[in-house]
Design an enzyme around this catalytic site. Sequence first.
Site, PDB file in Angstrom:
ATOM      1  N   THR A 180       0.870  -1.161   0.000  1.00 31.84           N
ATOM      2  CA  THR A 180       0.000   0.000   0.000  1.00 31.84           C
ATOM      3  C   THR A 180       0.911   1.215   0.000  1.00 31.84           C
ATOM      4  O   THR A 180       2.046   1.129   0.436  1.00 31.84           O
ATOM      5  CB  THR A 180      -0.866   0.046   1.285  1.00 31.84           C
ATOM      6  OG1 THR A 180      -1.498  -1.207   1.487  1.00 31.84           O
ATOM      7  CG2 THR A 180      -1.933   1.113   1.218  1.00 31.84           C
ATOM      8  N   ARG A 208     -12.156  -8.776  -4.206  1.00 33.77           N
ATOM      9  CA  ARG A 208     -11.822  -8.542  -2.794  1.00 33.77           C
ATOM     10  C   ARG A 208     -11.551  -7.048  -2.569  1.00 33.77           C
ATOM     11  O   ARG A 208     -10.934  -6.381  -3.367  1.00 33.77           O
ATOM     12  CB  ARG A 208     -10.606  -9.372  -2.422  1.00 33.77           C
ATOM     13  CG  ARG A 208     -10.075  -9.145  -1.001  1.00 33.77           C
ATOM     14  CD  ARG A 208      -8.848  -8.273  -1.008  1.00 33.77           C
ATOM     15  NE  ARG A 208      -8.266  -8.130   0.337  1.00 33.77           N
ATOM     16  CZ  ARG A 208      -7.262  -7.303   0.607  1.00 33.77           C
ATOM     17  NH1 ARG A 208      -6.729  -6.558  -0.357  1.00 33.77           N
ATOM     18  NH2 ARG A 208      -6.804  -7.191   1.835  1.00 33.77           N
ATOM     19  N   VAL A 209     -12.032  -6.515  -1.461  1.00 34.46           N
ATOM     20  CA  VAL A 209     -11.940  -5.083  -1.170  1.00 34.46           C
ATOM     21  C   VAL A 209     -10.864  -4.835  -0.119  1.00 34.46           C
ATOM     22  O   VAL A 209     -10.802  -5.511   0.905  1.00 34.46           O
ATOM     23  CB  VAL A 209     -13.294  -4.526  -0.687  1.00 34.46           C
ATOM     24  CG1 VAL A 209     -13.158  -3.068  -0.262  1.00 34.46           C
ATOM     25  CG2 VAL A 209     -14.328  -4.664  -1.786  1.00 34.46           C
ATOM     26  N   SER A 210     -10.036  -3.838  -0.368  1.00 37.18           N
ATOM     27  CA  SER A 210      -8.954  -3.468   0.533  1.00 37.18           C
ATOM     28  C   SER A 210      -9.422  -2.517   1.625  1.00 37.18           C
ATOM     29  O   SER A 210     -10.409  -1.792   1.470  1.00 37.18           O
ATOM     30  CB  SER A 210      -7.843  -2.791  -0.280  1.00 37.18           C
ATOM     31  OG  SER A 210      -6.947  -2.099   0.547  1.00 37.18           O
ATOM     32  N   ASP A 211      -8.676  -2.481   2.720  1.00 36.99           N
ATOM     33  CA  ASP A 211      -8.930  -1.507   3.785  1.00 36.99           C
ATOM     34  C   ASP A 211      -8.597  -0.084   3.367  1.00 36.99           C
ATOM     35  O   ASP A 211      -9.030   0.883   4.012  1.00 36.99           O
ATOM     36  CB  ASP A 211      -8.070  -1.851   5.008  1.00 36.99           C
ATOM     37  CG  ASP A 211      -6.588  -1.639   4.721  1.00 36.99           C
ATOM     38  OD1 ASP A 211      -6.023  -0.628   5.188  1.00 36.99           O
ATOM     39  OD2 ASP A 211      -5.991  -2.473   4.024  1.00 36.99           O
ATOM     40  N   THR A 229      -0.993   0.259   6.469  1.00 38.08           N
ATOM     41  CA  THR A 229      -0.525  -0.691   5.469  1.00 38.08           C
ATOM     42  C   THR A 229      -0.381  -2.047   6.133  1.00 38.08           C
ATOM     43  O   THR A 229      -0.263  -2.145   7.348  1.00 38.08           O
ATOM     44  CB  THR A 229       0.814  -0.243   4.865  1.00 38.08           C
ATOM     45  OG1 THR A 229       1.238  -1.197   3.883  1.00 38.08           O
ATOM     46  CG2 THR A 229       1.901  -0.108   5.922  1.00 38.08           C
ATOM     47  N   GLY A 230      -0.405  -3.095   5.341  1.00 35.35           N
ATOM     48  CA  GLY A 230      -0.292  -4.442   5.894  1.00 35.35           C
ATOM     49  C   GLY A 230      -1.392  -5.334   5.367  1.00 35.35           C
ATOM     50  O   GLY A 230      -1.944  -5.096   4.291  1.00 35.35           O
ATOM     51  N   ILE A 231      -1.734  -6.353   6.109  1.00 33.47           N
ATOM     52  CA  ILE A 231      -2.818  -7.244   5.721  1.00 33.47           C
ATOM     53  C   ILE A 231      -4.140  -6.512   5.954  1.00 33.47           C
ATOM     54  O   ILE A 231      -4.483  -6.187   7.093  1.00 33.47           O
ATOM     55  CB  ILE A 231      -2.780  -8.550   6.518  1.00 33.47           C
ATOM     56  CG1 ILE A 231      -1.498  -9.324   6.205  1.00 33.47           C
ATOM     57  CG2 ILE A 231      -4.009  -9.411   6.208  1.00 33.47           C
ATOM     58  CD1 ILE A 231      -1.373  -9.782   4.767  1.00 33.47           C
ATOM     59  N   GLY A 232      -4.853  -6.254   4.880  1.00 36.40           N
ATOM     60  CA  GLY A 232      -6.059  -5.448   4.969  1.00 36.40           C
ATOM     61  C   GLY A 232      -7.094  -5.994   5.922  1.00 36.40           C
ATOM     62  O   GLY A 232      -7.745  -5.237   6.657  1.00 36.40           O
TER      63      GLY A 232
END
Length: 318
Positions: A180, A208-211, A229-232
């Site tokens: 990100t 799939r939708v990101s944070d 940033t990271g695993i959403g």
Amino acid sequence: MSAQQVQPKVIIHGGAGSSLKGKGGVEIVRKSLYKVLEEVYPMLLGGASATAAVVRGCRLLEDDPRFNAGTGSVLQSDGQIRMSASLMNGAMQRFSGVINVSRVQNPVLLAESLQASDDRVLSDFGSAELLRELQLPIYNPLTDIRLQEWMQERDENFVKEAAGVVAEKALVESEARRGTIGVVAIDSEGNIAAGTSTGGKGFERIGRVSDSAMPAGNYATRQAAISCTGIGEDIIDECLAAKIVIRVTDGLSLLQAFEKSFAEGVKNKRDFGAIGIDRTGTIAWGKTSEVLLAAYHTGERIGDTLEWSGTNLTDSIS
């Protein structure tokens, strides 16, 4: 600078994950991040708003093919690029974003255009229509490295959980893997803003939708602004950005809010990082992963977190 003005500051990130062990990895990423700071910070000194600086910083990071946003975005499992981005103006406490948009060079520009709209978060079809309304040119963000990465993973039946953060031949086998980009800034009037943009995890389920297009991953008020940033899914489960900002609003310092939130993240076995600025101009960052690809400008110097290690999950600078 008058007595009423504050010192502008900015912090940016390009992802988080495993260490950069490839040849020259740290210097490659540092050069890219510092180049953005060297263009964005003079804007703030010249009187640009925090929002304008955040948008410009996001655009520059989206245009750098090394990072997983805009040009250089990863591919989902069907071989298509779907990007998400959001922008939040802290002074107005106004959020806007686009989800799973394709064929655009700078998703953050779509998010920016929605700041003045009654409908401020659009999905794929709405984002495509907005792209046409704004008459932005059709653009293909695919790079050769990202295509090769996807083809190799397809041949291995998508066994990896995510694609690489940094698209660089020297780093392909060892780079961080949570991609990100984000920018947080405070301007000379004391206004704060945050922007975040991503190409997603890579190889994920279609749609799939990101944070990154949610307040969980990008949030700002008059008190503080955060980009994650990271695993959403981990960021969403913790509602990380909004939680940190709310804790600052409730009386914790920015560093205390980071410390509490990241301690909870470790307890819950989360994998993420975040950057932020509060209304006093304090800059903070945190990570549960090995490395956070972040750099900042305090007004006096440029620094970064690329070689930050040790037992502390968080740090700050005033």
